[in-house]
Design an enzyme around this catalytic site. Structure first.
Site, PDB file in Angstrom:
ATOM      1  N   TYR A 238       0.847  -1.205   0.000  1.00  0.00           N
ATOM      2  CA  TYR A 238       0.000   0.000   0.000  1.00  0.00           C
ATOM      3  C   TYR A 238       0.885   1.259   0.000  1.00  0.00           C
ATOM      4  O   TYR A 238       0.619   2.217  -0.715  1.00  0.00           O
ATOM      5  CB  TYR A 238      -0.933  -0.001   1.221  1.00  0.00           C
ATOM      6  CG  TYR A 238      -1.664   1.304   1.401  1.00  0.00           C
ATOM      7  CD1 TYR A 238      -2.648   1.688   0.495  1.00  0.00           C
ATOM      8  CD2 TYR A 238      -1.350   2.168   2.455  1.00  0.00           C
ATOM      9  CE1 TYR A 238      -3.299   2.914   0.632  1.00  0.00           C
ATOM     10  CE2 TYR A 238      -1.992   3.383   2.592  1.00  0.00           C
ATOM     11  CZ  TYR A 238      -2.964   3.747   1.682  1.00  0.00           C
ATOM     12  OH  TYR A 238      -3.601   4.960   1.810  1.00  0.00           O
TER      13      TYR A 238
ATOM     14  N   SER B 158      -2.249  13.813   8.177  1.00  0.00           N
ATOM     15  CA  SER B 158      -3.292  13.524   7.179  1.00  0.00           C
ATOM     16  C   SER B 158      -4.658  13.387   7.853  1.00  0.00           C
ATOM     17  O   SER B 158      -4.753  12.952   9.001  1.00  0.00           O
ATOM     18  CB  SER B 158      -2.940  12.207   6.476  1.00  0.00           C
ATOM     19  OG  SER B 158      -4.072  11.639   5.876  1.00  0.00           O
TER      20      SER B 158
ATOM     21  N   GLN C 258      -3.628  18.263   6.939  1.00  0.00           N
ATOM     22  CA  GLN C 258      -4.087  18.072   5.551  1.00  0.00           C
ATOM     23  C   GLN C 258      -5.547  17.656   5.568  1.00  0.00           C
ATOM     24  O   GLN C 258      -5.921  16.702   6.250  1.00  0.00           O
ATOM     25  CB  GLN C 258      -3.226  17.004   4.864  1.00  0.00           C
ATOM     26  CG  GLN C 258      -3.698  16.615   3.473  1.00  0.00           C
ATOM     27  CD  GLN C 258      -4.630  15.409   3.498  1.00  0.00           C
ATOM     28  OE1 GLN C 258      -4.457  14.510   4.312  1.00  0.00           O
ATOM     29  NE2 GLN C 258      -5.630  15.397   2.631  1.00  0.00           N
TER      30      GLN C 258
ATOM     31  N   TYR D 149      -9.053  16.411   3.655  1.00  0.00           N
ATOM     32  CA  TYR D 149      -9.862  15.916   2.541  1.00  0.00           C
ATOM     33  C   TYR D 149     -11.270  16.427   2.797  1.00  0.00           C
ATOM     34  O   TYR D 149     -11.771  16.313   3.923  1.00  0.00           O
ATOM     35  CB  TYR D 149      -9.886  14.387   2.522  1.00  0.00           C
ATOM     36  CG  TYR D 149      -8.653  13.753   1.934  1.00  0.00           C
ATOM     37  CD1 TYR D 149      -8.197  14.110   0.678  1.00  0.00           C
ATOM     38  CD2 TYR D 149      -7.967  12.756   2.620  1.00  0.00           C
ATOM     39  CE1 TYR D 149      -7.076  13.511   0.124  1.00  0.00           C
ATOM     40  CE2 TYR D 149      -6.841  12.147   2.077  1.00  0.00           C
ATOM     41  CZ  TYR D 149      -6.405  12.528   0.829  1.00  0.00           C
ATOM     42  OH  TYR D 149      -5.300  11.939   0.283  1.00  0.00           O
TER      43      TYR D 149
ATOM     44  N   THR E  78      -5.900  18.880  -0.148  1.00  0.00           N
ATOM     45  CA  THR E  78      -5.397  18.000  -1.209  1.00  0.00           C
ATOM     46  C   THR E  78      -6.431  17.955  -2.319  1.00  0.00           C
ATOM     47  O   THR E  78      -7.601  17.634  -2.087  1.00  0.00           O
ATOM     48  CB  THR E  78      -5.095  16.605  -0.633  1.00  0.00           C
ATOM     49  OG1 THR E  78      -4.061  16.766   0.346  1.00  0.00           O
ATOM     50  CG2 THR E  78      -4.610  15.649  -1.709  1.00  0.00           C
TER      51      THR E  78
ATOM     52  N   ARG F  24      -4.805   1.189  -7.539  1.00  0.00           N
ATOM     53  CA  ARG F  24      -3.447   0.694  -7.245  1.00  0.00           C
ATOM     54  C   ARG F  24      -3.532  -0.825  -7.293  1.00  0.00           C
ATOM     55  O   ARG F  24      -4.122  -1.446  -6.414  1.00  0.00           O
ATOM     56  CB  ARG F  24      -3.005   1.219  -5.878  1.00  0.00           C
ATOM     57  CG  ARG F  24      -2.922   2.755  -5.917  1.00  0.00           C
ATOM     58  CD  ARG F  24      -3.110   3.432  -4.609  1.00  0.00           C
ATOM     59  NE  ARG F  24      -3.414   4.847  -4.814  1.00  0.00           N
ATOM     60  CZ  ARG F  24      -3.888   5.649  -3.865  1.00  0.00           C
ATOM     61  NH1 ARG F  24      -4.092   5.185  -2.643  1.00  0.00           N
ATOM     62  NH2 ARG F  24      -4.157   6.906  -4.130  1.00  0.00           N
TER      63      ARG F  24
ATOM     64  N   LYS G  50      -2.536  21.244  -2.360  1.00  0.00           N
ATOM     65  CA  LYS G  50      -1.577  20.164  -2.621  1.00  0.00           C
ATOM     66  C   LYS G  50      -2.096  19.275  -3.741  1.00  0.00           C
ATOM     67  O   LYS G  50      -3.206  18.740  -3.646  1.00  0.00           O
ATOM     68  CB  LYS G  50      -1.381  19.346  -1.340  1.00  0.00           C
ATOM     69  CG  LYS G  50      -0.513  18.112  -1.537  1.00  0.00           C
ATOM     70  CD  LYS G  50      -0.226  17.426  -0.208  1.00  0.00           C
ATOM     71  CE  LYS G  50       0.590  16.165  -0.395  1.00  0.00           C
ATOM     72  NZ  LYS G  50      -0.179  15.047  -0.939  1.00  0.00           N
TER      73      LYS G  50
ATOM     74  N   HIS H 236       0.679  13.113  -6.045  1.00  0.00           N
ATOM     75  CA  HIS H 236       0.318  12.149  -5.010  1.00  0.00           C
ATOM     76  C   HIS H 236       1.259  10.933  -5.041  1.00  0.00           C
ATOM     77  O   HIS H 236       0.861   9.800  -4.785  1.00  0.00           O
ATOM     78  CB  HIS H 236      -1.134  11.700  -5.191  1.00  0.00           C
ATOM     79  CG  HIS H 236      -1.866  11.541  -3.878  1.00  0.00           C
ATOM     80  ND1 HIS H 236      -2.537  12.558  -3.258  1.00  0.00           N
ATOM     81  CD2 HIS H 236      -2.016  10.468  -3.069  1.00  0.00           C
ATOM     82  CE1 HIS H 236      -3.068  12.115  -2.144  1.00  0.00           C
ATOM     83  NE2 HIS H 236      -2.764  10.852  -1.996  1.00  0.00           N
TER      84      HIS H 236
ATOM     85  N   ARG I  43       0.309   7.937  -7.346  1.00  0.00           N
ATOM     86  CA  ARG I  43      -0.760   7.044  -6.871  1.00  0.00           C
ATOM     87  C   ARG I  43      -2.107   7.396  -7.473  1.00  0.00           C
ATOM     88  O   ARG I  43      -3.105   6.750  -7.187  1.00  0.00           O
ATOM     89  CB  ARG I  43      -0.858   7.137  -5.337  1.00  0.00           C
ATOM     90  CG  ARG I  43       0.394   6.703  -4.636  1.00  0.00           C
ATOM     91  CD  ARG I  43       0.447   7.179  -3.194  1.00  0.00           C
ATOM     92  NE  ARG I  43      -0.432   6.454  -2.290  1.00  0.00           N
ATOM     93  CZ  ARG I  43      -0.174   5.267  -1.790  1.00  0.00           C
ATOM     94  NH1 ARG I  43       0.929   4.636  -2.144  1.00  0.00           N
ATOM     95  NH2 ARG I  43      -1.011   4.689  -0.950  1.00  0.00           N
TER      96      ARG I  43
HETATM   97  C1  LIG Z   1       0.900   5.436   1.730  1.00  0.00           C
HETATM   98  C2  LIG Z   1       0.628   6.846   1.299  1.00  0.00           C
HETATM   99  C3  LIG Z   1      -0.461   7.513   1.838  1.00  0.00           C
HETATM  100  C4  LIG Z   1      -0.698   8.841   1.481  1.00  0.00           C
HETATM  101  N1  LIG Z   1      -1.737   9.511   2.080  1.00  0.00           N
HETATM  102  C5  LIG Z   1      -1.937  10.808   1.788  1.00  0.00           C
HETATM  103  C6  LIG Z   1      -2.939  11.542   2.456  1.00  0.00           C
HETATM  104  O1  LIG Z   1      -3.636  11.019   3.313  1.00  0.00           O
HETATM  105  N2  LIG Z   1      -3.105  12.838   2.120  1.00  0.00           N
HETATM  106  C7  LIG Z   1      -2.330  13.457   1.176  1.00  0.00           C
HETATM  107  O2  LIG Z   1      -2.522  14.647   0.902  1.00  0.00           O
HETATM  108  N3  LIG Z   1      -1.352  12.793   0.539  1.00  0.00           N
HETATM  109  C8  LIG Z   1      -1.134  11.493   0.826  1.00  0.00           C
HETATM  110  N4  LIG Z   1      -0.126  10.816   0.198  1.00  0.00           N
HETATM  111  C9  LIG Z   1       0.722  11.522  -0.794  1.00  0.00           C
HETATM  112  C10 LIG Z   1       1.937  12.160  -0.124  1.00  0.00           C
HETATM  113  O3  LIG Z   1       1.580  13.279   0.651  1.00  0.00           O
HETATM  114  C11 LIG Z   1       2.932  12.659  -1.180  1.00  0.00           C
HETATM  115  O4  LIG Z   1       2.277  13.482  -2.117  1.00  0.00           O
HETATM  116  C12 LIG Z   1       3.653  11.533  -1.912  1.00  0.00           C
HETATM  117  O5  LIG Z   1       3.870  10.443  -1.064  1.00  0.00           O
HETATM  118  C13 LIG Z   1       4.983  12.047  -2.469  1.00  0.00           C
HETATM  119  O6  LIG Z   1       5.649  11.077  -3.192  1.00  0.00           O
HETATM  120  P1  LIG Z   1       6.833  10.176  -2.547  1.00  0.00           P
HETATM  121  O7  LIG Z   1       6.177   9.245  -1.586  1.00  0.00           O
HETATM  122  O8  LIG Z   1       7.382   9.465  -3.745  1.00  0.00           O
HETATM  123  O9  LIG Z   1       7.809  11.099  -1.921  1.00  0.00           O
HETATM  124  C14 LIG Z   1       0.129   9.488   0.537  1.00  0.00           C
HETATM  125  C15 LIG Z   1       1.236   8.805   0.018  1.00  0.00           C
HETATM  126  C16 LIG Z   1       1.495   7.501   0.393  1.00  0.00           C
HETATM  127  C17 LIG Z   1       2.708   6.804  -0.170  1.00  0.00           C
END
Ligand SMILES: Cc1cc2nc3c(=O)[nH]c(=O)nc-3n(C[C@H](O)[C@H](O)[C@H](O)COP(=O)(O)O)c2cc1C
Length: 382
Positions: free
Chosen positions: A23, A105, A126, A128, A154, A163, A250, A274, A277
């Site tokens: 995940y 988050s 952050q 949602y 976000t 995914r 974001k 993101h 993702r």
């Molecule tokens: C497991 C996971 C959960 C995430 N959950 C959130 C979230 O709850 N809110 C959010 O704004 N971004 C979330 N993100 C995105 C991260 O804030 C960020 O944009 C991203 O991880 C950056 O890329 P990197 O992991 O390659 O550095 C999540 C990323 C991952 C890997």
């Protein structure tokens, strides 16, 4: 031994149940954007300059209205409390010890109130936006009560990209711990023990709302389904009127949206996809950053995330116009590998890498790098 982020990733892979490691580690669909976020850093090389007395170096710099000792901080990642017991508190303590904020988050095990009670350092939040605006109002009130001065909305997740690792692992359909899942979790005894000690994880933001069910899996599913798919610039106007602190959008990846964000009254944006993702086959963030920074031309603060695993990645983003960098998976691998100590190790490794990289470029400070800007880099021939 953990001497870099990849080592922490491998250690997290060994300690976390596969379903949670995948995940964190995975991206959407073909994972092309996930890979491009890393690979496209190679499009830039660092300019080496010598004989500049680099014996004293200063990594402090301004972003989001504050002078921080480091040019990066842990950004919002959901469910930190699933990768280590009380993971949000562990990550916040490590961030605060390094002198930077943690951004919590909406999808967290610890609520803002619990995190505030456990830590004294700076917290960002952050948000949602849910279809039920009462939830957002409650979260904003909690953020105010917790002394949060910076709110990230976000904007790239009104719906969720598929995914495929999660589909294969049955992660998306899970609402409770089935016997099959229990068996798979038991294969990671150190993690199980850590979780048992921390207590049954629930989503802090909604655990008091019976409509969201019981336990983290069911609550997270219900919360995801209630994210407002109709989110639009009108909602940014609403939030701008409602939130008195700093507002950061974001998930901006185009110069046009950056300009609209400025017009909507955002104080800053995070150039982000993101972490690969969401929209697969879209641009990497390091490829999108220069065009966005140029379009806003200093009239809007620009932060950056995506694929950051090395000090040199941070240096490149700062040279290309980012005021600060958010970490995602990099610190989460540390958390999954070794809890608070693991996050602390990642933060100090990255600080050391930034410091050495600057020095070997003949620079003595992050501010000098920012002033040098794009001339500190050379674009690699395609
Ligand atoms: C497991 C996971 C959960 C995430 N959950 C959130 C979230 O709850 N809110 C959010 O704004 N971004 C979330 N993100 C995105 C991260 O804030 C960020 O944009 C991203 O991880 C950056 O890329 P990197 O992991 O390659 O550095 C999540 C990323 C991952 C890997």
């Amino acid at each position: 031994m953990i001497v870099n982020v990849e080592d922490a990733r491998q250690a997290a892979r060994k300690r976390l149940p596969k379903i949670f490691f995948d995940y964190v580690d995975g991206g959407s669909f073909n994972e092309d954007t996930l890979r491009a976020n890393r690979a496209d850093f190679q499009r830039w090389t660092l300019v080496q300059r010598v004989l500049n007395d680099i014996s004293v170096r200063d990594l402090s710099t301004d972003f989001l209205g504050t002078r921080h000792p480091l040019p990066f901080m842990p950004g919002p990642v959901g469910f930190l409390g699933l990768y280590a017991g009380h993971g949000e508190i562990a990550a916040a303590r490590a961030a605060h010890a390094a002198g930077v904020p943690l951004c919590l988050s909406t999808f967290s095990i610890a609520s803002l109130g619990e995190l505030r009670a456990a830590t004294a350092g700076p917290l960002h939040f952050q948000l949602y936006v849910m279809s039920d605006r009462a939830i957002g109002d409650e979260l904003l009130a909690q953020a105010e009560a917790a002394g949060v001065d910076t709110l990230y909305l976000t904007v790239d997740t009104a719906i969720t990209g598929v995914r495929e690792r999660d589909v294969r692992n049955g992660f998306r359909a899970l609402t409770r711990i089935t016997p099959g899942l229990a068996l798979r979790l038991a294969a990671r005894p150190a993690w199980c023990l850590d979780m048992l000690r921390a207590g049954l994880p629930e989503v802090g933001a909604v655990k008091h709302r019976p409509g969201f069910g019981k336990g983290v899996l069911e609550q997270a599913g219900n919360l995801s389904r209630r994210i407002d798919t109709g989110l639009s610039w009108k909602d940014v106007d609403w939030l701008r009127g409602r939130w008195k602190g700093r507002l950061v959008l974001k998930g901006i990846l185009s110069p046009e949206d950056a300009l609209t964000a400025r017009a909507a009254g955002a104080d800053a944006i995070v150039v982000s996809n993101h972490g690969g993702r969401q929209l697969d086959a879209t641009s990497s963030t390091i490829a999108a950053l220069p065009g966005i920074a140029e379009a806003v031309g200093g009239s809007l603060e620009v932060l950056f995330d995506g694929g950051v695993r090395r000090g040199a990645d941070i240096v490149k983003a700062l040279a290309l116009g980012a005021s600060g960098v958010l970490l995602g998976r990099a610190y989460v691998y540390g958390l999954g590998a070794a809890g608070e100590a693991g996050v602390a190790r990642i933060l100090s490794h990255l600080a050391e890498e930034v410091s050495l990289t600057l020095a070997l470029m003949g620079l003595t400070s992050v501010d000098e790098l920012k002033a040098r800007g794009r001339t500190a880099l050379t674009a690699r021939a395609a």
